[in-house]
Motif scaffolding. Sequence first.
Motif, PDB file in Angstrom:
ATOM      1  N   MET A  85       0.786  -1.266  -0.115  1.00  0.00           N
ATOM      2  CA  MET A  85      -0.072   0.057   0.017  1.00  0.00           C
ATOM      3  C   MET A  85       0.692   1.242  -0.023  1.00  0.00           C
ATOM      4  O   MET A  85       1.851   1.266   0.869  1.00  0.00           O
ATOM      5  CB  MET A  85      -0.914   0.062   1.186  1.00  0.00           C
ATOM      6  N   LEU A  86       0.402   2.454  -0.786  1.00  0.00           N
ATOM      7  CA  LEU A  86       1.194   3.528  -0.942  1.00  0.00           C
ATOM      8  C   LEU A  86       0.389   4.793  -0.181  1.00  0.00           C
ATOM      9  O   LEU A  86      -0.998   4.789  -0.499  1.00  0.00           O
ATOM     10  CB  LEU A  86       1.569   3.920  -2.181  1.00  0.00           C
ATOM     11  N   ASN A  87       1.099   5.484   0.642  1.00  0.00           N
ATOM     12  CA  ASN A  87       0.306   6.341   1.242  1.00  0.00           C
ATOM     13  C   ASN A  87       0.653   7.805   0.143  1.00  0.00           C
ATOM     14  O   ASN A  87       1.119   7.844  -0.771  1.00  0.00           O
ATOM     15  CB  ASN A  87       0.860   7.061   2.677  1.00  0.00           C
ATOM     16  N   THR A  88      -0.086   8.814   0.923  1.00  0.00           N
ATOM     17  CA  THR A  88      -0.026  10.045   0.037  1.00  0.00           C
ATOM     18  C   THR A  88       1.323  10.638  -0.391  1.00  0.00           C
ATOM     19  O   THR A  88       1.593  10.899  -1.688  1.00  0.00           O
ATOM     20  CB  THR A  88      -0.938  11.342   0.708  1.00  0.00           C
ATOM     21  N   ARG A  89       2.184  10.646   0.612  1.00  0.00           N
ATOM     22  CA  ARG A  89       3.654  11.175   0.215  1.00  0.00           C
ATOM     23  C   ARG A  89       4.080  10.164  -0.803  1.00  0.00           C
ATOM     24  O   ARG A  89       5.007  10.630  -1.684  1.00  0.00           O
ATOM     25  CB  ARG A  89       4.358  10.968   1.606  1.00  0.00           C
ATOM     26  N   GLN A  90       4.066   8.760  -0.823  1.00  0.00           N
ATOM     27  CA  GLN A  90       4.401   7.780  -2.000  1.00  0.00           C
ATOM     28  C   GLN A  90       3.998   7.995  -3.021  1.00  0.00           C
ATOM     29  O   GLN A  90       4.675   7.780  -4.004  1.00  0.00           O
ATOM     30  CB  GLN A  90       4.438   6.439  -1.108  1.00  0.00           C
ATOM     31  N   ILE A  91       2.795   8.284  -3.133  1.00  0.00           N
ATOM     32  CA  ILE A  91       2.119   8.722  -4.437  1.00  0.00           C
ATOM     33  C   ILE A  91       2.912   9.899  -5.078  1.00  0.00           C
ATOM     34  O   ILE A  91       3.043   9.829  -6.278  1.00  0.00           O
ATOM     35  CB  ILE A  91       0.518   8.819  -4.006  1.00  0.00           C
ATOM     36  N   MET A  92       2.791  10.881  -4.213  1.00  0.00           N
ATOM     37  CA  MET A  92       3.575  12.260  -4.885  1.00  0.00           C
ATOM     38  C   MET A  92       5.070  11.770  -5.387  1.00  0.00           C
ATOM     39  O   MET A  92       5.730  12.906  -5.984  1.00  0.00           O
ATOM     40  CB  MET A  92       3.383  13.299  -3.756  1.00  0.00           C
ATOM     41  N   ASP A  93       5.708  10.952  -4.728  1.00  0.00           N
ATOM     42  CA  ASP A  93       7.160  10.621  -5.286  1.00  0.00           C
ATOM     43  C   ASP A  93       7.213  10.057  -6.603  1.00  0.00           C
ATOM     44  O   ASP A  93       7.928  10.008  -7.327  1.00  0.00           O
ATOM     45  CB  ASP A  93       7.669   9.513  -4.362  1.00  0.00           C
ATOM     46  N   ILE A  94       5.547   9.370  -6.983  1.00  0.00           N
ATOM     47  CA  ILE A  94       5.593   8.727  -8.395  1.00  0.00           C
ATOM     48  C   ILE A  94       5.021   9.826  -9.504  1.00  0.00           C
ATOM     49  O   ILE A  94       5.571   9.849 -10.519  1.00  0.00           O
ATOM     50  CB  ILE A  94       4.769   7.577  -8.188  1.00  0.00           C
TER      51      ILE A  94
END
Length: 141
Positions: free
Chosen positions: A1-10
């Motif tokens: 699972m990815l959180n918001t910060r990890q999504i924004m890294d992509i």
Amino acid sequence: MLNTRQIMDIIPHRHPFLLVDRIEELKPGIRAVGVKAVTYDEPYFSGHFPDEPVMPGVLQIEACAQVGAVAILSLDENKGKTAYFGGISSARFKRKVVPGGDVLTMECEIIKRKGPVGVGKATAKVGDEIALTAELTFVIN
């Protein structure tokens, strides 16, 4: 699972245009499943529609595209790139998406890819009810 910060890294999207709260499933280059809790504090609800707020269909499509972008941009070869819209086809809206309880679960499966161009099959649901289906063409740059 990815959180918001990890999504924004992509993907490059940021508030208020980041329309995915978390990614629950990810197979890089193949598919992703994301979730968006639809709340009354979304800025577009003040005008769409003040007496009966409804998440605009184009934003539902954009949310699905962001989930697809996470899937395709998670590939090592695409890190740091952006996925742009190349087209939308066969979009069908099946139910309203409203704030105050609706949780939009979006799946995007990459069904075609040739060079920097590809197509994702998107489905969004609220619970077990389909809210939308569409095919989304993207171009990676």
